[in-house]
Structures are given as structure tokens and as C-alpha cells.
Scaffold this active site. Structure first.
Site, short mmCIF file in Angstrom:
data_model
loop_
_atom_site.label_atom_id
_atom_site.label_comp_id
_atom_site.label_asym_id
_atom_site.label_seq_id
_atom_site.Cartn_x
_atom_site.Cartn_y
_atom_site.Cartn_z
N LYS A 17 60.25 -47.05 2.21
CA LYS A 17 58.92 -48.15 2.67
C LYS A 17 57.77 -46.90 2.64
CE LYS A 17 57.49 -46.30 6.08
NZ LYS A 17 57.08 -45.14 6.67
N ILE A 37 62.55 -37.12 4.40
CA ILE A 37 63.36 -38.30 4.70
C ILE A 37 64.59 -38.41 4.09
CG2 ILE A 37 62.58 -40.14 3.15
CD1 ILE A 37 63.27 -40.48 6.89
N ASP A 60 51.23 -45.28 7.59
CA ASP A 60 52.76 -44.90 7.18
C ASP A 60 53.71 -45.19 8.16
OD1 ASP A 60 54.36 -43.29 4.98
OD2 ASP A 60 54.82 -42.47 7.18
N SER A 99 64.71 -33.88 -8.24
CA SER A 99 63.54 -33.36 -7.39
C SER A 99 63.16 -32.22 -8.18
CB SER A 99 64.05 -33.05 -5.95
OG SER A 99 63.15 -33.08 -5.05
N ARG A 100 61.86 -31.83 -8.00
CA ARG A 100 61.23 -30.72 -8.68
C ARG A 100 61.51 -29.38 -8.05
NH1 ARG A 100 55.46 -32.75 -7.98
NH2 ARG A 100 56.14 -32.79 -6.02
#
Ligand code: NAP
Length: 304
Positions: A88, A12, A166, A34-35
């Protein structure tokens, strides 16, 4: 321009957050956390604490990672005095969002629990048309293909991943926005793959002759419809709230979700300017209630 850090560079973030931020004159994408993921041309961190310590110039943090790991990131950002925007569903549990609200208030910063589907083009006109009316029936049909929208994302079937809720919570975010009166879940049937921890389909019954049908096994054309009957007529929201029909005739909107994230970032800019927060947990309460009341059914094992 306000500097913002985007956390969790996955589906996303790439599909919606990065285009919305970079197209906006109000925001500068100043860092990512971010990893594994990065955004070309943007300074990248692999852990949130380093970013918060090294970039005091970044005042806003947008969290686009899955709900279960999100709380620790949100708490760290709020305690570091940053305004926070949550994808969300806003968290894995209701209580953790209450905790974040308390921290945001203590720190004097903004917390925004976003609901992108509420920003769909036809939601506000639908709400206006329904205002003051008595609903005689409402029905949600939200059927999509989990392999298309969550390719290989095993977290959606792990505890806290919410399964079909979700996407279903997007429909509930619209329902709770447009209905002129409160409804509550009275029964639910939840269908779990034999090898998974969260449902792949759910049928919900609400008070007030309202129902919802969520299914993650629909291939081909996807269905994101809400139909509402009143004494005045029939309203349908299609394409996830982006197209409005009244009495079976198109009235407004266009079949694209691309306006939703720019609207979320414009709202966040307003909240930061006014030092306000926007946290509405009504959609998540319905999911929690459905999980509490749900009758469990078991279906075929699911693999991506
Ligand atoms: P995703 O691609 O699986 O995850 C986003 C990123 O979060 C991953 O690339 C990963 O980046 C990081 N991440 C994953 N698990 C983590 C963990 N345990 N700890 C720390 N970081 C972790 O998921 P997504 O589809 O983007 O969904 C993220 C959120 O957006 C969800 O709440 C979802 O409901 C919402 N959303 C998704 C869609 C959609 O179409 N997929 C649409 C609207 C909203 P690193 O490995 O680089 O750290």
C-alpha cells in the site's frame, strides 16, 4: 510451496514481508530483487528483468518498494505472466492501477492491492458490529513519528510519496472497510513543511459527520485510533485496528500489528489458487480527493 520473489528489500520488507513469507508453509522465498538490499540465504537479483528471465519457476512477485517506482516493476512482472502483490498505497496514481488491472486481466493472472491495516485483528469484528447501523459521528486520529517509521526516507516528501497520507491511507483503508455507508471528502487542510512537496499533517472533513486528523510529528506514544458513534453505542478501534472497544470497554484484539502480513500472504495464496484479483481503490480515492480539495498551509521546514 509456491515460489515468490520479493522486490525492494528495505524497511517494510525486512520488518514484515520476510518474516511473514518465511513463517508460512505456503510460500518459499525464492529470490529477491533490490539494488542494494538482500536477504541472507536467498538468491539476489539487482534488476527485475533478469529475475523474470532467469527464474520462470517463480510464479508470484511481491512489490515492497515505494509507490512511484512500483508501476514499472508491476507491469514487467504482469507482462511476464506472474501474479503480483502490491504494497500500500497500490501506486502513485489511480490511473496506473487501472492500467495494471487491465494488464492482469489480459494476462490471466492475479493482482492484489494489499491494505495491511484491513487485516488488523479487530477490523472484521468492528465491521460486523457496525453492520446495518446508522453512524452519527466518526473520527480518525492517526498521529505518528515520521522519523521512527520512515527514517531518512526522503521519497515520502517527494511528489507521489503522499506525505502523511502514507500512514493516513491505512486509517482510510479501515474506515472504508467498516462503515456501512459511503462517505466522501468535503474539505481538507493540508500542512506542508516549507521545504517539502507533500504534507506532514492533514485534517479531513467527510460527509456524514466523519473527520480525520493525520499528523506525522507525534513523538512518544503513537496514536492510531478510529472512534465511531451510532444510535446503539460507541465503538473504538485502537492500535491501528488491532484492539476493539465497545462503550469504552475492551472487547477483543491485542496491541500488535504482527498478524497483518501473514494474513495478506494467506489471502494472496487464495487469490492465486482461484485466479482472482482483489483491487479496491476506495482509500486512495479519498486521498486523491483530499489533495484536490485541500487548502494549503505552510509550516516549519522538516529534516530527518
Ligand atoms: P524504503 O525502505 O525506503 O524502500 C524499500 C526499498 O525499495 C528500498 O530499500 C530500495 O531498495 C527500494 N527502492 C527505493 N526507491 C527505489 C527506486 N526509486 N527504484 C527502485 N527501488 C527503489 O520504504 P519502506 O518503508 O519499506 O516502504 C515501502 C512501501 O511499504 C511503501 O509503499 C510504504 O507505504 C509501505 N509500508 C511501509 C511501512 C513502514 O513502516 N515503513 C509500513 C507499512 C507499509 P534498493 O535500494 O535495494 O533497491
Amino acid at each position: 510451496m509456491t515460489k515468490i520473489a520479493l522486490v525492494g528489500i528495505g524497511k517494510i520488507a525486512v520488518d514484515q514481508h520476510v518474516p511473514a513469507i518465511t513463517a508460512s508453509p505456503e510460500w518459499e522465498l525464492a529470490a529477491t530483487v533490490s539494488r542494494h538490499g538482500t536477504v541472507p540465504g536467498t538468491p539476489a537479483f539487482t534488476d527485475i528483468d533478469s529475475m523474470l528471465a532467469e527464474r520462470p519457476d517463480i510464479s508470484v512477485v511481491s512489490l515492497a518498494l515505494p509507490p512511484v517506482p512500483r508501476f514499472a516493476y508491476a507491469e514487467a512482472a504482469l507482462r511476464a505472466g506472474r501474479h503480483v502483490m502490491l504494497e500500500k498505497p497500490p501506486g502513485a496514481t489511480l490511473a496506473e492501477i487501472h492500467a495494471l488491472q487491465a494488464i492482469a486481466a489480459e494476462m490471466g493472472v492475479s493482482l492484489y492491492a494489499t491494505w495491511h491495516s484491513r487485516m488488523a485483528r479487530a477490523v472484521a469484528p468492528a465491521k460486523a458490529w457496525l453492520a446495518g447501523q446508522t453512524i452519527t459521528r466518526a473520527n480518525i486520529t492517526w498521529r505518528e513519528d515520521v522519523r521512527k517509521w520512515h527514517p531518512g526516507q526522503d521519497w515520502v516528501f517527494e511528489p507521489g510519496g503522499m506525505g502523511v497520507f502514507d500512514p493516513g491511507i491505512n486509517a482510510l483503508s479501515i474506515l472504508t472497510e467498516i462503515l456501512p455507508a459511503l462517505v466522501h471528502v468535503t474539505a481538507a487542510t493540508l500542512t506542508y513543511p516549507a521545504n517539502r512537496q507533500t504534507p506532514i499533517a492533514a485534517a479531513l472533513v467527510f460527509s456524514g459527520n466523519v473527520s480525520a486528523d493525520f499528523d506525522w510529528r507525534q513523538e512518544g506514544p503513537q496514536t492510531w485510533d478510529i472512534e465511531v458513534e451510532t444510535h446503539k453505542g460507541h465503538l473504538a478501534l485502537r492500535m491501528g485496528g488491532n484492539v476493539l472497544e465497545i462503550d469504552h470497554k475492551p472487547v477483543t484484539g491485542e496491541p500488535s500489528i504482527m498478524g497483518e502480513y501473514p494474513a495478506l500472504y494467506a489471502r494472496m495464496a487464495d487469490l492465486v489458487r482461484t485466479r482472482a484479483s482483489d483491487v479496491d481503490l476506495a482509500p486512495m480515492i479519498h486521498v486523491a480527493d483530499a489533495m484536490t480539495l485541500g487548502r494549503r498551509m505552510v509550516t516549519d521546514a522538516f529534516e530527518f
